[in-house]
Design a protein around this motif. Sequence first.
Motif, PDB file in Angstrom:
ATOM      1  N   TRP A 214      44.759  51.623  39.913  1.00  0.00           N
ATOM      2  CA  TRP A 214      44.435  51.284  41.304  1.00  0.00           C
ATOM      3  C   TRP A 214      43.123  50.501  41.374  1.00  0.00           C
ATOM      4  O   TRP A 214      43.024  49.484  42.070  1.00  0.00           O
ATOM      5  N   LEU A 215      42.122  50.957  40.656  1.00  0.00           N
ATOM      6  CA  LEU A 215      40.816  50.294  40.683  1.00  0.00           C
ATOM      7  C   LEU A 215      40.909  48.891  40.107  1.00  0.00           C
ATOM      8  O   LEU A 215      40.367  47.934  40.685  1.00  0.00           O
ATOM      9  N   ALA A 216      41.584  48.752  38.965  1.00  0.00           N
ATOM     10  CA  ALA A 216      41.703  47.434  38.337  1.00  0.00           C
ATOM     11  C   ALA A 216      42.389  46.444  39.262  1.00  0.00           C
ATOM     12  O   ALA A 216      41.943  45.291  39.410  1.00  0.00           O
ATOM     13  N   ASP A 217      43.469  46.874  39.911  1.00  0.00           N
ATOM     14  CA  ASP A 217      44.187  45.991  40.844  1.00  0.00           C
ATOM     15  C   ASP A 217      43.307  45.604  42.026  1.00  0.00           C
ATOM     16  O   ASP A 217      43.244  44.443  42.439  1.00  0.00           O
ATOM     17  N   THR A 218      42.637  46.602  42.589  1.00  0.00           N
ATOM     18  CA  THR A 218      41.822  46.371  43.785  1.00  0.00           C
ATOM     19  C   THR A 218      40.686  45.404  43.502  1.00  0.00           C
ATOM     20  O   THR A 218      40.449  44.453  44.258  1.00  0.00           O
ATOM     21  N   LEU A 219      39.971  45.613  42.397  1.00  0.00           N
ATOM     22  CA  LEU A 219      38.829  44.751  42.093  1.00  0.00           C
ATOM     23  C   LEU A 219      39.270  43.345  41.715  1.00  0.00           C
ATOM     24  O   LEU A 219      38.592  42.364  42.048  1.00  0.00           O
ATOM     25  N   ALA A 220      40.407  43.215  41.029  1.00  0.00           N
ATOM     26  CA  ALA A 220      40.903  41.879  40.698  1.00  0.00           C
ATOM     27  C   ALA A 220      41.243  41.102  41.961  1.00  0.00           C
ATOM     28  O   ALA A 220      40.934  39.904  42.072  1.00  0.00           O
ATOM     29  N   ARG A 221      41.862  41.770  42.927  1.00  0.00           N
ATOM     30  CA  ARG A 221      42.195  41.092  44.185  1.00  0.00           C
ATOM     31  C   ARG A 221      40.943  40.667  44.947  1.00  0.00           C
ATOM     32  O   ARG A 221      40.952  39.666  45.675  1.00  0.00           O
ATOM     33  N   LEU A 222      39.862  41.427  44.771  1.00  0.00           N
ATOM     34  CA  LEU A 222      38.616  41.107  45.461  1.00  0.00           C
ATOM     35  C   LEU A 222      37.787  40.060  44.716  1.00  0.00           C
ATOM     36  O   LEU A 222      36.731  39.648  45.190  1.00  0.00           O
ATOM     37  N   GLY A 223      38.265  39.638  43.542  1.00  0.00           N
ATOM     38  CA  GLY A 223      37.549  38.620  42.781  1.00  0.00           C
ATOM     39  C   GLY A 223      36.427  39.159  41.923  1.00  0.00           C
ATOM     40  O   GLY A 223      35.595  38.398  41.417  1.00  0.00           O
ATOM     41  N   THR A 224      36.384  40.485  41.719  1.00  0.00           N
ATOM     42  CA  THR A 224      35.358  41.101  40.867  1.00  0.00           C
ATOM     43  C   THR A 224      36.024  42.004  39.834  1.00  0.00           C
ATOM     44  O   THR A 224      35.840  43.220  39.841  1.00  0.00           O
ATOM     45  N   PRO A 225      36.836  41.441  38.938  1.00  0.00           N
ATOM     46  CA  PRO A 225      37.633  42.265  38.021  1.00  0.00           C
ATOM     47  C   PRO A 225      36.779  43.074  37.054  1.00  0.00           C
ATOM     48  O   PRO A 225      35.639  42.721  36.751  1.00  0.00           O
ATOM     49  N   LEU A 226      37.371  44.157  36.586  1.00  0.00           N
ATOM     50  CA  LEU A 226      36.724  44.972  35.571  1.00  0.00           C
ATOM     51  C   LEU A 226      36.583  44.183  34.273  1.00  0.00           C
ATOM     52  O   LEU A 226      37.470  43.430  33.892  1.00  0.00           O
ATOM     53  N   LYS A 227      35.458  44.406  33.584  1.00  0.00           N
ATOM     54  CA  LYS A 227      35.134  43.648  32.375  1.00  0.00           C
ATOM     55  C   LYS A 227      34.983  44.568  31.168  1.00  0.00           C
ATOM     56  O   LYS A 227      34.727  45.773  31.310  1.00  0.00           O
ATOM     57  N   ALA A 228      35.102  43.985  29.993  1.00  0.00           N
ATOM     58  CA  ALA A 228      34.847  44.725  28.762  1.00  0.00           C
ATOM     59  C   ALA A 228      33.461  45.361  28.824  1.00  0.00           C
ATOM     60  O   ALA A 228      32.491  44.716  29.239  1.00  0.00           O
ATOM     61  N   GLY A 229      33.367  46.610  28.421  1.00  0.00           N
ATOM     62  CA  GLY A 229      32.110  47.346  28.468  1.00  0.00           C
ATOM     63  C   GLY A 229      31.923  48.169  29.715  1.00  0.00           C
ATOM     64  O   GLY A 229      31.045  49.042  29.753  1.00  0.00           O
TER      65      GLY A 229
END
Length: 273
Positions: A214-229
């Motif tokens: 859920w978090l990964a999808d939400t942040l990607a849609r907002l233009g701030t995707p989860l990153k390595a680390g």
Amino acid sequence: MNLRLALIADELREAERSGRPIPPVRERIGQFAESDDLLSAAYAVQQVNTQRRIAEGGRLVGRKIGLTSIAVQRQLGVDSPDFGALFADMAVGDGEEIAWARLMQPKVEAEIALVLERDLPHEKHTVADVISATAYALPAIEVVGSRIANWDIRLADTVADNASSGLFVLGTRPVCLSRLDLAGCGMAMERRGDQVSVGAGAACLGNPLNAAVWLADTLARLGTPLKAGDVLMTGALGPMVVAQPNDVFTADIEGLGSVSAVFGLRADAGDGQ
């Protein structure tokens, strides 16, 4: 950005700096929200303070997921989790004493933290995507806090207040996901030997991996995707517990081991806590 929403962000930031909680902000956010989108307006307030911390030299190291308990969602009248930002200066070492002056109305909850080794950039992820992107899991304790007086919160209050974030404590023994049953793992948390909270991975949206998707999808849609680390605090495994000065909490999570949050003595009885 609505200037009046920016003023609400100012008030929350000042509450954090001063240690003096403020009244709920939900009604004012609703009054000044554009197109009656209360949730988006609350996240806009959160984002103002996130960007301020980055501009002041803060290092964003991950995200926390809140409202993963169905019971708490019903209490607040929502049907999905929320999220907040984690910064490096919010991290506390396992067993390191936490100065009481750093806290605002603290409560603790045991969680599973995931640490990523690959980005999660897609608008729609699968559980397999999250598993493949995760380097390891750690036992964790989140010290939640509220800048809203007396924890008088609804959804807009907690979202604007960085999902009621405070500090977080990570364990130090990384475990690969292949060695864990994240849904079935049991959790028991004690305060100086007395059990105060029990739960399991299934309490977190059925599985902490569901929360991470859920978090990964939400942040990607907002233009701030989860990153390595990035560190992902995936949500509470059991009921949260109010913390008091000189408390010591130890959470044991099956397959992950233990992690402890140690609280110092209250330094000043007039600190507003």
